[in-house]
Design a protein around this motif. Structure first.
Motif, PDB file in Angstrom:
ATOM      1  N   ASN A 237       0.820  -1.210   0.000  1.00 57.74           N
ATOM      2  CA  ASN A 237       0.000   0.000   0.000  1.00 57.74           C
ATOM      3  C   ASN A 237       0.856   1.264   0.000  1.00 57.74           C
ATOM      4  OD1 ASN A 237       0.845   0.385   2.685  1.00 57.74           O
ATOM      5  ND2 ASN A 237      -1.013  -0.545   3.529  1.00 57.74           N
ATOM      6  N   LEU A 238       2.137   1.095  -0.295  1.00 63.19           N
ATOM      7  CA  LEU A 238       3.080   2.188  -0.562  1.00 63.19           C
ATOM      8  C   LEU A 238       3.599   2.909   0.678  1.00 63.19           C
ATOM      9  CD1 LEU A 238       1.319   3.786  -3.660  1.00 63.19           C
ATOM     10  CD2 LEU A 238       2.863   1.828  -3.587  1.00 63.19           C
ATOM     11  N   TRP A 239       3.044   2.562   1.843  1.00 59.74           N
ATOM     12  CA  TRP A 239       3.478   3.229   3.069  1.00 59.74           C
ATOM     13  C   TRP A 239       3.631   2.222   4.199  1.00 59.74           C
ATOM     14  CZ3 TRP A 239       4.744   8.355   3.541  1.00 59.74           C
ATOM     15  CH2 TRP A 239       4.452   9.175   2.444  1.00 59.74           C
ATOM     16  N   ALA A 240       4.786   2.257   4.868  1.00 58.74           N
ATOM     17  CA  ALA A 240       5.012   1.466   6.076  1.00 58.74           C
ATOM     18  C   ALA A 240       4.865   2.432   7.253  1.00 58.74           C
ATOM     19  CB  ALA A 240       6.402   0.834   6.054  1.00 58.74           C
ATOM     20  N   ILE A 241       3.691   2.489   7.800  1.00 61.91           N
ATOM     21  CA  ILE A 241       3.281   3.509   8.778  1.00 61.91           C
ATOM     22  C   ILE A 241       3.453   4.882   8.109  1.00 61.91           C
ATOM     23  CG2 ILE A 241       3.462   4.390  11.133  1.00 61.91           C
ATOM     24  CD1 ILE A 241       4.667   1.774  12.004  1.00 61.91           C
ATOM     25  N   GLY A 242       4.518   5.606   8.415  1.00 65.69           N
ATOM     26  CA  GLY A 242       4.713   6.909   7.795  1.00 65.69           C
ATOM     27  C   GLY A 242       5.912   6.961   6.867  1.00 65.69           C
ATOM     28  N   MET A 243       6.468   5.799   6.525  1.00 67.03           N
ATOM     29  CA  MET A 243       7.634   5.743   5.651  1.00 67.03           C
ATOM     30  C   MET A 243       7.214   5.328   4.247  1.00 67.03           C
ATOM     31  SD  MET A 243      10.798   5.946   4.839  1.00 67.03           S
ATOM     32  CE  MET A 243      11.652   6.250   6.382  1.00 67.03           C
ATOM     33  N   SER A 244       7.509   6.170   3.285  1.00 69.14           N
ATOM     34  CA  SER A 244       7.192   5.854   1.904  1.00 69.14           C
ATOM     35  C   SER A 244       7.999   4.648   1.446  1.00 69.14           C
ATOM     36  CB  SER A 244       7.508   7.049   1.003  1.00 69.14           C
ATOM     37  OG  SER A 244       7.493   6.668  -0.363  1.00 69.14           O
ATOM     38  N   HIS A 245       7.357   3.749   0.752  1.00 70.57           N
ATOM     39  CA  HIS A 245       8.029   2.557   0.241  1.00 70.57           C
ATOM     40  C   HIS A 245       9.205   2.929  -0.660  1.00 70.57           C
ATOM     41  CE1 HIS A 245       8.694  -1.397  -1.393  1.00 70.57           C
ATOM     42  NE2 HIS A 245       8.320  -1.027  -2.604  1.00 70.57           N
TER      43      HIS A 245
ATOM     44  N   ARG B 251      -4.176   2.144   1.072  1.00 70.07           N
ATOM     45  CA  ARG B 251      -5.139   2.242   2.173  1.00 70.07           C
ATOM     46  C   ARG B 251      -5.728   3.649   2.184  1.00 70.07           C
ATOM     47  NH1 ARG B 251      -1.980   4.938   5.964  1.00 70.07           N
ATOM     48  NH2 ARG B 251       0.213   4.271   6.118  1.00 70.07           N
ATOM     49  N   PHE B 252      -7.044   3.729   2.329  1.00 74.82           N
ATOM     50  CA  PHE B 252      -7.725   5.007   2.280  1.00 74.82           C
ATOM     51  C   PHE B 252      -7.669   5.764   3.604  1.00 74.82           C
ATOM     52  CE2 PHE B 252     -10.752   3.524  -1.354  1.00 74.82           C
ATOM     53  CZ  PHE B 252      -9.703   3.654  -2.249  1.00 74.82           C
ATOM     54  N   ARG B 253      -7.380   5.056   4.688  1.00 77.72           N
ATOM     55  CA  ARG B 253      -7.303   5.693   6.002  1.00 77.72           C
ATOM     56  C   ARG B 253      -5.851   5.723   6.472  1.00 77.72           C
ATOM     57  NH1 ARG B 253     -12.101   6.198   9.042  1.00 77.72           N
ATOM     58  NH2 ARG B 253     -13.956   5.307   8.071  1.00 77.72           N
ATOM     59  N   GLY B 254      -5.626   6.300   7.637  1.00 76.65           N
ATOM     60  CA  GLY B 254      -4.288   6.333   8.208  1.00 76.65           C
ATOM     61  C   GLY B 254      -3.814   4.941   8.576  1.00 76.65           C
ATOM     62  N   HIS B 255      -2.572   4.859   9.047  1.00 72.00           N
ATOM     63  CA  HIS B 255      -2.010   3.556   9.413  1.00 72.00           C
ATOM     64  C   HIS B 255      -2.903   2.847  10.425  1.00 72.00           C
ATOM     65  CE1 HIS B 255       0.820   0.454  10.532  1.00 72.00           C
ATOM     66  NE2 HIS B 255       0.776   0.862  11.783  1.00 72.00           N
ATOM     67  N   SER B 256      -3.374   3.564  11.414  1.00 78.98           N
ATOM     68  CA  SER B 256      -4.344   3.037  12.372  1.00 78.98           C
ATOM     69  C   SER B 256      -5.326   4.160  12.680  1.00 78.98           C
ATOM     70  CB  SER B 256      -3.652   2.569  13.658  1.00 78.98           C
ATOM     71  OG  SER B 256      -3.230   3.684  14.430  1.00 78.98           O
ATOM     72  N   LEU B 257      -6.326   3.866  13.490  1.00 76.66           N
ATOM     73  CA  LEU B 257      -7.303   4.900  13.819  1.00 76.66           C
ATOM     74  C   LEU B 257      -6.708   5.949  14.751  1.00 76.66           C
ATOM     75  CD1 LEU B 257     -10.576   2.805  14.150  1.00 76.66           C
ATOM     76  CD2 LEU B 257     -10.020   4.518  12.426  1.00 76.66           C
ATOM     77  N   ALA B 258      -5.506   5.698  15.258  1.00 73.32           N
ATOM     78  CA  ALA B 258      -4.816   6.695  16.078  1.00 73.32           C
ATOM     79  C   ALA B 258      -3.898   7.579  15.240  1.00 73.32           C
ATOM     80  CB  ALA B 258      -4.005   5.997  17.174  1.00 73.32           C
ATOM     81  N   ASP B 259      -3.834   7.321  13.941  1.00 76.05           N
ATOM     82  CA  ASP B 259      -2.941   8.041  13.042  1.00 76.05           C
ATOM     83  C   ASP B 259      -3.688   9.202  12.385  1.00 76.05           C
ATOM     84  OD1 ASP B 259      -1.120   8.887  11.150  1.00 76.05           O
ATOM     85  OD2 ASP B 259      -1.324   7.120   9.871  1.00 76.05           O
TER      86      ASP B 259
END
Length: 426
Positions: free
Chosen positions: A254-262, A319-327
């Motif tokens: 999904n191109l992102w590992a939490i906040g790190m661009s793939h 992913r259309f949302r943040g990494h988690s609902l806390a992001d």
């Protein structure tokens, strides 16, 4: 009919544009998350004689190389289309309801939603049998639903209730179901890959050593792009190829590992190329198109079931949302998010079915209403279900019948009324 995996074996177009400087980085055609959105290439070279490489338009190539293809000739039947649509709407509806319940304080901890990636789960898992296994990550709710775990059980698990698929002890990141062979969600990246490799080894052992002729079960290992730089990933690819295990490694990129661009984290962002390096097919597929995912999945699962070994499938999704609902999701470019929002896999499937006269709008609306009612029921059921009793605290923790958790009489020590009156001496 020609295999989608072998559809481009004769294609030899260059993958990169290079310069005269041997140390300069090649320009990659990877769609990625850069400022410029570029299309995925229609072909890729075969690096070795013994490996097969496919790309995201294998469906088109498959049709072209086999039988005359008419633009009005659908890739799926009406029944298949309805099944795919319902499963993706189920996943989306469930995750949207999770967001509501989380912000209402019904769920705690980290909750990672799957919105936008439904084509991957549906495209792969709906081709499995009940006996086949799925190993997931912390983004595991929809994988469990696609495999058949009832929405009531998954929602109850998120609520931490005894009616959950893990009796409330697993929570969001640890979905497990023995009945449906969901072998767990894993909170730490890479954890699930060795478990999936072991499950595939079990299937091969039963068939070839124990001579169980019906043991042709396949294992799917789902994980993200951030996992593909971990040692477990490489070690298990090596073992699976060496032993020709019936497993499919599915990269949900999904191109992102939490906040790190793939693109910033990987020297070569095209993960699929790591498959041929170990002697297995490597496939790049448009993970926002359930029909393309499904065609590639058919090939990979079929190969595994026939005993032809593993495959590595890179599904480029978002992913259309943040990494988690806390992001708060402030790191991604709004233009990037808007771009992928236009490629919603559910909208794309709906459009395809309308264009090929497979369904009518009222049929899809009926499915959406059915899912809405199912979600309301799942929440009511989970909310009314009881919390785990205190004696359940140590269950599934200790296995030794003479250990701390279980007494000589076979009962859990925490069931003893005196248990909480001082345990420091134990």
């Amino acid at each position: 009919m020609a295999s989608a995996f072998s559809a481009i074996k004769t294609m030899n177009q260059p993958l990169h544009r290079t310069t005269n400087n041997p140390f300069s980085k090649p320009t990659s055609p990877f769609l990625g998350s850069g400022r410029e959105f570029r299309p995925v290439p229609s072909s890729a070279p075969v690096r070795r004689q013994s490996t097969i490489v496919a790309v995201s338009d294998v469906v088109k190539k498959k049709r072209t190389n086999s039988i005359p293809f008419s633009g009005s000739d659908p890739l799926i039947t009406r029944e298949e289309g309805l099944e795919l649509f319902e499963d993706m709407v189920l996943g989306r509806g469930f995750e949207d309801m999770c967001a509501q319940m989380y912000y209402r304080g019904k769920m705690f901890g980290f909750v990672h939603l799957y919105n936008g990636q439904e084509a991957v789960s549906t495209g792969f898992i709906k081709l499995l049998t009940k006996e086949d296994s799925v190993v997931s990550t912390y983004r595991d709710h929809v994988h469990a639903l696609s495999k058949g775990v009832p929405a009531r059980q998954v929602m109850s698990e998120l609520f931490g209730k005894t009616t959950g698929c893990c009796r409330g002890q697993g929570g969001s990141m640890h979905m497990f179901s023995k009945e449906f062979n969901v072998l767990g969600g894993f909170a730490f990246i890479g954890e699930g890959i060795p478990v999936a490799t072991g499950a595939a080894f079990t299937s091969k052992y039963r068939r070839e050593v124990l001579k169980e002729a019906d043991s042709d079960h396949v294992t799917l290992a789902f994980f993200g792009d951030g996992t593909c730089n971990n040692g477990q990933f490489f070690e298990c690819l090596n073992m699976a190829a060496l032993w020709k295990l019936p497993i499919v490694f599915v990269v949900e990129n999904n191109l992102w590992a939490i906040g790190m661009s793939h693109l910033r984290a990987t020297s070569d962002p095209e993960i699929w190329k790591k498959g041929p390096a170990f002697g297995m097919p490597g496939v790049h597929v448009d993970g926002m198109d359930v029909l393309k995912v499904r065609e590639v999945a058919k090939e990979a699962i079929g190969r595994a079931r026939r005993g032809e070994g593993p495959s590595l499938i890179e599904c480029e999704t978002y992913r259309f949302r943040g990494h988690s609902l806390a992001d708060p999701d402030e790191l991604r470019d709004p233009a990037e998010k808007s771009h992928y929002a236009t490629r919603d896999p559910i909208t794309a499937l709906k459009k395809y079915m309308f264009e090929h006269n497979l369904v009518k709008e009222d049929e899809l609306k009926a499915i959406e209403k059915k899912i809405d009612e199912m979600m309301e029921d799942a929440v009511e059921f989970a909310d009314a279900s009881p919390l785990p009793p205190r004696p359940q605290l140590l269950e599934n923790v200790f296995a030794d019948p003479k250990g701390f958790g279980i007494g000589p009489d076979g009962r859990y020590r925490c069931e003893d009324p005196q248990f909480t009156q001082g345990t420091a001496h134990v």
